[in-house]
Scaffold this motif. Sequence first.
Motif, mmCIF file in Angstrom:
data_model
loop_
_atom_site.group_PDB
_atom_site.id
_atom_site.type_symbol
_atom_site.label_atom_id
_atom_site.label_comp_id
_atom_site.label_asym_id
_atom_site.label_seq_id
_atom_site.Cartn_x
_atom_site.Cartn_y
_atom_site.Cartn_z
ATOM 1 N N PRO A 129 3.097 -2.375 7.751
ATOM 2 C CA PRO A 129 3.376 -2.295 6.309
ATOM 3 C C PRO A 129 4.825 -2.650 6.018
ATOM 4 N N ILE A 130 5.088 -3.049 4.784
ATOM 5 C CA ILE A 130 6.427 -3.481 4.382
ATOM 6 C C ILE A 130 6.950 -2.550 3.301
ATOM 7 N N SER A 131 8.106 -1.986 3.559
ATOM 8 C CA SER A 131 8.781 -1.143 2.571
ATOM 9 C C SER A 131 9.693 -2.024 1.735
ATOM 10 N N VAL A 132 9.493 -1.942 0.414
ATOM 11 C CA VAL A 132 10.291 -2.760 -0.513
ATOM 12 C C VAL A 132 11.044 -1.829 -1.460
ATOM 13 N N THR A 133 12.371 -1.952 -1.464
ATOM 14 C CA THR A 133 13.199 -1.180 -2.387
ATOM 15 C C THR A 133 13.596 -2.065 -3.545
ATOM 16 N N LEU A 134 13.217 -1.629 -4.758
ATOM 17 C CA LEU A 134 13.517 -2.402 -5.960
ATOM 18 C C LEU A 134 14.801 -1.879 -6.602
ATOM 19 N N SER A 135 15.449 -2.725 -7.380
ATOM 20 C CA SER A 135 16.732 -2.338 -7.974
ATOM 21 C C SER A 135 16.573 -1.358 -9.121
ATOM 22 N N THR A 136 15.395 -1.344 -9.771
ATOM 23 C CA THR A 136 15.169 -0.426 -10.893
ATOM 24 C C THR A 136 13.814 0.257 -10.767
ATOM 25 N N LEU A 137 13.728 1.456 -11.316
ATOM 26 C CA LEU A 137 12.474 2.207 -11.306
ATOM 27 C C LEU A 137 11.456 1.574 -12.242
ATOM 28 N N SER A 138 11.934 1.004 -13.340
ATOM 29 C CA SER A 138 11.025 0.381 -14.315
ATOM 30 C C SER A 138 10.267 -0.788 -13.703
ATOM 31 N N LYS A 139 10.928 -1.544 -12.832
ATOM 32 C CA LYS A 139 10.243 -2.665 -12.180
ATOM 33 C C LYS A 139 9.156 -2.154 -11.224
ATOM 34 N N LYS A 140 9.429 -1.056 -10.564
ATOM 35 C CA LYS A 140 8.422 -0.450 -9.687
ATOM 36 C C LYS A 140 7.199 -0.042 -10.493
ATOM 37 N N ILE A 141 7.423 0.565 -11.647
ATOM 38 C CA ILE A 141 6.320 1.005 -12.514
ATOM 39 C C ILE A 141 5.496 -0.183 -12.995
ATOM 40 N N GLN A 142 6.166 -1.266 -13.353
ATOM 41 C CA GLN A 142 5.455 -2.487 -13.790
ATOM 42 C C GLN A 142 4.543 -3.010 -12.695
ATOM 43 N N ILE A 143 5.054 -3.045 -11.475
ATOM 44 C CA ILE A 143 4.258 -3.556 -10.349
ATOM 45 C C ILE A 143 3.049 -2.658 -10.092
ATOM 46 N N LEU A 144 3.247 -1.349 -10.152
ATOM 47 C CA LEU A 144 2.134 -0.413 -9.951
ATOM 48 C C LEU A 144 1.068 -0.570 -11.029
ATOM 49 N N LYS A 145 1.494 -0.815 -12.261
ATOM 50 C CA LYS A 145 0.544 -1.010 -13.356
ATOM 51 C C LYS A 145 -0.295 -2.271 -13.146
ATOM 52 N N ASN A 146 0.287 -3.261 -12.491
ATOM 53 C CA ASN A 146 -0.413 -4.533 -12.302
ATOM 54 C C ASN A 146 -1.028 -4.695 -10.913
ATOM 55 N N LYS A 147 -1.031 -3.630 -10.109
ATOM 56 C CA LYS A 147 -1.515 -3.760 -8.731
ATOM 57 C C LYS A 147 -3.004 -4.081 -8.663
ATOM 58 N N LYS A 148 -3.709 -3.860 -9.791
ATOM 59 C CA LYS A 148 -5.146 -4.201 -9.832
ATOM 60 C C LYS A 148 -5.374 -5.699 -9.625
ATOM 61 N N ASN A 149 -4.334 -6.494 -9.885
ATOM 62 C CA ASN A 149 -4.454 -7.940 -9.700
ATOM 63 C C ASN A 149 -4.586 -8.328 -8.233
ATOM 64 N N LEU A 150 -4.359 -7.368 -7.339
ATOM 65 C CA LEU A 150 -4.489 -7.622 -5.897
ATOM 66 C C LEU A 150 -5.881 -7.293 -5.378
ATOM 67 N N SER A 151 -6.785 -6.882 -6.275
ATOM 68 C CA SER A 151 -8.112 -6.403 -5.859
ATOM 69 C C SER A 151 -8.920 -7.458 -5.109
ATOM 70 N N LYS A 152 -8.669 -8.725 -5.373
ATOM 71 C CA LYS A 152 -9.429 -9.798 -4.722
ATOM 72 C C LYS A 152 -8.731 -10.300 -3.456
ATOM 73 N N THR A 153 -7.693 -9.601 -3.037
ATOM 74 C CA THR A 153 -6.975 -9.980 -1.816
ATOM 75 C C THR A 153 -7.061 -8.837 -0.790
ATOM 76 N N ASN A 154 -6.505 -9.082 0.379
ATOM 77 C CA ASN A 154 -6.455 -8.047 1.414
ATOM 78 C C ASN A 154 -5.194 -7.194 1.305
ATOM 79 N N ILE A 155 -4.413 -7.479 0.281
ATOM 80 C CA ILE A 155 -3.138 -6.782 0.095
ATOM 81 C C ILE A 155 -3.318 -5.613 -0.867
#
Length: 255
Positions: A129-155
């Motif tokens: 697994p890869i640990s990614v540290t983002l510069s802002t908390l808001s960007k982390k929240i945005q990515i989590l909200k859109n993680k459903k877009n990875l449903s068709k991948t192995n990621i």
Amino acid sequence: MDELIKMMQELKADMNKKFTSIDSQFLQMEKNITTKITEHFDTKFQEMNNDLGKLRNKLQEQEKRLYVLEKNSVQRNLVFFGIDEKEKHYIQLQKQIFEIITNIVKVEIQETELQSIRRMGKKGDRPRPISVTLSTLSKKIQILKNKKNLSKTNIYIKEEFPPNILKMRTELKIEQQKEIEKGNIAFLKYDKLIIKNKKEYNTNKRQLSTTPPQLTENSERLKTNNDKKTQIQTNKKYKTNSNSMLSFISKNNDA
């Protein structure tokens, strides 16, 4: 002879008296020494107990600080799973993460917002697994909200937690599953398991969806004010019309 016996008896009585006095003094001394030793040990024990209490409080404070530090250290971190381990250096890994977030997760991000990227654990058969540290908390929240877009991948993406919190969450998931099987609503919130009765939760949810009492009161107050305003406008209009009508009648009478 009688006088000698009498002297011996008196001497014996005197000796017995003195021995009794000495015994009494020894007993008193023993008692005093015991009391002093007990008091000394009690004082030392109390001092040690107080010191132990202070150390315990300091340890608790240190644990709280460590808890906060560990929490803050991964507060802006995400863990990416299922990404093939083909990179040869850091720049390639950074570019790979950047393209996944931009093209698949569909979140706009600058490469400079990827503060730190690293593979976790020892290299093996499966991609780490890869640990990614983002510069802002808001960007982390945005990515989590859109993680459903990875449903068709192995990621897939998860939040990163400190090791001790991760262990607690693993144990709590067992309890969470038990509560779900009972028909309750159960979910994890960092290091706590939140349990809600399904019926009560739905009832509260319906109540929250209705108009709040304060808003209702404000609406009633606004309606009352509007009614008063309408009444005032009506009275003014009626008064104006009345004056016009009186002027019209007065003019006709004068004619």
